[in-house]
Design a protein around this motif. Sequence first.
Motif, PDB file in Angstrom:
ATOM      1  N   SER A  28       0.823  -1.217   0.000  1.00  0.00           N
ATOM      2  CA  SER A  28       0.000   0.000   0.000  1.00  0.00           C
ATOM      3  C   SER A  28       0.861   1.273   0.000  1.00  0.00           C
ATOM      4  N   PRO A  30       3.002   4.308  -1.215  1.00  0.00           N
ATOM      5  CA  PRO A  30       2.990   5.020  -2.507  1.00  0.00           C
ATOM      6  C   PRO A  30       4.320   4.979  -3.271  1.00  0.00           C
ATOM      7  N   SER A 101       2.509   7.053  10.538  1.00  0.00           N
ATOM      8  CA  SER A 101       2.391   7.033   9.078  1.00  0.00           C
ATOM      9  C   SER A 101       3.173   5.881   8.444  1.00  0.00           C
ATOM     10  N   ASP A 103       6.026   5.993   7.082  1.00  0.00           N
ATOM     11  CA  ASP A 103       6.591   6.498   5.829  1.00  0.00           C
ATOM     12  C   ASP A 103       7.840   5.730   5.421  1.00  0.00           C
ATOM     13  N   HIS A 144      15.558  13.474  -1.031  1.00  0.00           N
ATOM     14  CA  HIS A 144      15.953  14.748  -0.421  1.00  0.00           C
ATOM     15  C   HIS A 144      15.597  14.958   1.048  1.00  0.00           C
ATOM     16  N   HIS A 145      14.796  14.062   1.665  1.00  0.00           N
ATOM     17  CA  HIS A 145      14.410  14.281   3.070  1.00  0.00           C
ATOM     18  C   HIS A 145      15.354  13.638   4.082  1.00  0.00           C
ATOM     19  N   GLY A 153      10.324  10.717   5.386  1.00  0.00           N
ATOM     20  CA  GLY A 153       9.576  10.840   4.130  1.00  0.00           C
ATOM     21  C   GLY A 153      10.071   9.961   2.994  1.00  0.00           C
ATOM     22  N   ASP A 180      10.518  18.833  -6.956  1.00  0.00           N
ATOM     23  CA  ASP A 180       9.605  17.893  -6.292  1.00  0.00           C
ATOM     24  C   ASP A 180       8.523  18.726  -5.589  1.00  0.00           C
ATOM     25  N   HIS A 182       7.422  18.392  -2.769  1.00  0.00           N
ATOM     26  CA  HIS A 182       7.769  18.544  -1.351  1.00  0.00           C
ATOM     27  C   HIS A 182       9.038  19.401  -1.170  1.00  0.00           C
ATOM     28  N   ASP A 278       6.258  14.288  -8.624  1.00  0.00           N
ATOM     29  CA  ASP A 278       4.993  14.410  -7.892  1.00  0.00           C
ATOM     30  C   ASP A 278       4.421  15.829  -7.994  1.00  0.00           C
ATOM     31  N   GLY A 315      10.421  12.165  -5.855  1.00  0.00           N
ATOM     32  CA  GLY A 315       9.067  11.660  -5.717  1.00  0.00           C
ATOM     33  C   GLY A 315       8.412  11.425  -7.078  1.00  0.00           C
ATOM     34  N   TYR A 317       4.285   9.564  -7.818  1.00  0.00           N
ATOM     35  CA  TYR A 317       3.467   8.480  -7.275  1.00  0.00           C
ATOM     36  C   TYR A 317       2.369   7.999  -8.201  1.00  0.00           C
TER      37      TYR A 317
HETATM   38  C1  TV1 Z   1       2.582   3.350   4.104  1.00  0.00           C
HETATM   39  C2  TV1 Z   1       1.429   2.968   3.431  1.00  0.00           C
HETATM   40  C3  TV1 Z   1       2.980   4.684   4.136  1.00  0.00           C
HETATM   41  C4  TV1 Z   1       0.652   3.923   2.800  1.00  0.00           C
HETATM   42  C5  TV1 Z   1       2.551   7.017   3.519  1.00  0.00           C
HETATM   43  C6  TV1 Z   1       1.729  10.384   2.075  1.00  0.00           C
HETATM   44  C7  TV1 Z   1       2.186   5.653   3.508  1.00  0.00           C
HETATM   45  C8  TV1 Z   1       1.763   7.945   2.861  1.00  0.00           C
HETATM   46  C9  TV1 Z   1       1.008   5.268   2.824  1.00  0.00           C
HETATM   47  C10 TV1 Z   1       2.174   9.347   2.864  1.00  0.00           C
HETATM   48  C11 TV1 Z   1       0.595   7.484   2.218  1.00  0.00           C
HETATM   49  C12 TV1 Z   1       3.258  11.147   3.368  1.00  0.00           C
HETATM   50  C13 TV1 Z   1       3.380  12.539   6.245  1.00  0.00           C
HETATM   51  C14 TV1 Z   1       2.294  12.488   8.561  1.00  0.00           C
HETATM   52  C15 TV1 Z   1       4.313  12.814   8.651  1.00  0.00           C
HETATM   53  C16 TV1 Z   1       3.451  12.116   7.702  1.00  0.00           C
HETATM   54  C17 TV1 Z   1      10.834  10.926  -2.414  1.00  0.00           C
HETATM   55  C18 TV1 Z   1       3.018  13.806  10.550  1.00  0.00           C
HETATM   56  C19 TV1 Z   1      -1.294   7.900   0.829  1.00  0.00           C
HETATM   57  C20 TV1 Z   1      10.715  12.352  -2.018  1.00  0.00           C
HETATM   58  C21 TV1 Z   1       7.174  11.958   1.517  1.00  0.00           C
HETATM   59  C22 TV1 Z   1       5.788  12.275   2.036  1.00  0.00           C
HETATM   60  C23 TV1 Z   1       7.466  12.522   0.137  1.00  0.00           C
HETATM   61  C24 TV1 Z   1       5.631  11.870   3.452  1.00  0.00           C
HETATM   62  C25 TV1 Z   1       8.801  12.053  -0.396  1.00  0.00           C
HETATM   63  C26 TV1 Z   1       4.222  12.098   3.998  1.00  0.00           C
HETATM   64  C27 TV1 Z   1       9.311  12.844  -1.592  1.00  0.00           C
HETATM   65  N1  TV1 Z   1       2.409  11.487   2.423  1.00  0.00           N
HETATM   66  N2  TV1 Z   1       0.257   6.202   2.204  1.00  0.00           N
HETATM   67  N3  TV1 Z   1       3.119   9.862   3.668  1.00  0.00           N
HETATM   68  N4  TV1 Z   1       3.220  12.732   9.668  1.00  0.00           N
HETATM   69  N5  TV1 Z   1       4.212  11.888   5.413  1.00  0.00           N
HETATM   70  O1  TV1 Z   1       2.627  13.382   5.837  1.00  0.00           O
HETATM   71  O2  TV1 Z   1       9.444  14.201  -1.319  1.00  0.00           O
HETATM   72  O3  TV1 Z   1       8.433  12.727  -2.683  1.00  0.00           O
HETATM   73  O4  TV1 Z   1      -0.184   8.400   1.554  1.00  0.00           O
END
Ligand code: TV1
Length: 397
Positions: A28, A30, A101, A103, A144-145, A153, A180, A182, A278, A315, A317
């Motif tokens: 699941s 992303p 999360s 992540d 980058h995180h 992230g 990106d 983010h 993304d 990113g 997705y």
């Molecule tokens: C497992 C399964 C993890 C399903 C994570 C979306 C999942 C997310 C998942 C998800 C998801 C985030 C947060 C909230 C921090 C959390 C590669 C306070 C459907 C470079 C990273 C985004 C982006 C992290 C990475 C974010 C990049 N969004 N489903 N998690 N907590 N995390 O918001 O910059 O693209 O979403």
Amino acid sequence: VYGIEKPQGYSVSFHYNPLVEYHHFGSSHPMKPWRLTLTKQLILAYGLEYAMELHEPRSASFEELAIFHDREYLDFLKHITPQNMDPEKEEYLNFGFGGESNDCPVFDGLWDYVSLYSGASLHAANSLLNGQSDIAINWSGGLHHAKKNAASGFCYVNDIVLAIQHLLTQNQRVLYIDIDVHHGDGVEQAFESTDRVMTLSYHKYGMDRNNYPFFPGTGNINEMGPTDPSNRGKGHSLNIPLDDGIDDDQYTWIFKTVTGAVVAKYNPNAIVLQCGADSLGGDRLGKFNLNIKAHGFCVEFIKSFNRPLLLIGGGGYTPRNVARTWCHETAVCVDAQLHNHLPTHLPYLQAFQGEENGGGVLYPDLHNTKRHENANTRQKLDNIVKQALENLRYLDG
Ligand code: TV1
Ligand code: CA
Ligand code: ZN
């Protein structure tokens, strides 16, 4: 005396180890490393491999990763498995794992995965250093995180920081640009105390309907690194916060205006461009409405400065659109124009068919695929540009 003219065009190198694509974050999650399989297949189907040099780089070593990361963190990363992990243990949370999360899950082959994508970024940076290429590409990198002692992230090891550190061995000033959706917080933080790296990130910034900040919650226009005049890094971070639904014209305008001013002022010896996909319309996590050619415009624009250029992924997705975008951007690098109709002998052709707007084509209409209302007004963007240009005055010393 006549100099020997460099042949027309750029030498482009492509750095990719196919072993990365077999890693899974969980069904699941992303982040899908197989989007890289799709990308590579599309690039091959268009014949772009004949216009560049292909490299299959080795994994980065522990010692190479330790140039940025803490050894205790790397030891943990190297030995953690889904079988031996203990979510109750303090170090697990401290190193950025677990949490609500999830992540950054622990999955089989995690260490191989991080050392493969990092090895590719280091190898790409190296081919710029030794003059083998003018543009070096690693679509598997761009994480980058990641922090020096923590995952964040979807990012465990910061290949961008490692590549920039490598470029700094022979370049006085490196400019990092991040498109990106983010904020590129890990790269910004790593170089906050030096004037030899300037970071510029364009990203979604702000709260959602439920008043949660968009990840990672940093990157407002007034966040420009340390402002203490004794800190060498003062003013060497520039953040461009954007709102939901930004369109092609607005994005390319603000990108051109701000990036152009930064390049003119900072005059970098090398540029690193993180091309997170993304920021496209229809992305599963993103909020913007960009089309592939608007995203690719950023690559064209940066390429026009004729500086050694490292292009990395990030990113993205909605895998079919990630593949389309990075294939298009590879073509931009080698100055090729691609037919909109996808090659018929493309493996995984199915993945690109049966879409509402644009099955079977390279450039579908992505604007409004998820219908994010455009919350960016002319006035708001004008103000951001005005403030950004003002922030640049900190570089004067
Ligand atoms: C497992 C399964 C993890 C399903 C994570 C979306 C999942 C997310 C998942 C998800 C998801 C985030 C947060 C909230 C921090 C959390 C590669 C306070 C459907 C470079 C990273 C985004 C982006 C992290 C990475 C974010 C990049 N969004 N489903 N998690 N907590 N995390 O918001 O910059 O693209 O979403
Ligand atoms: Ca960004
Ligand atoms: Zn992202």
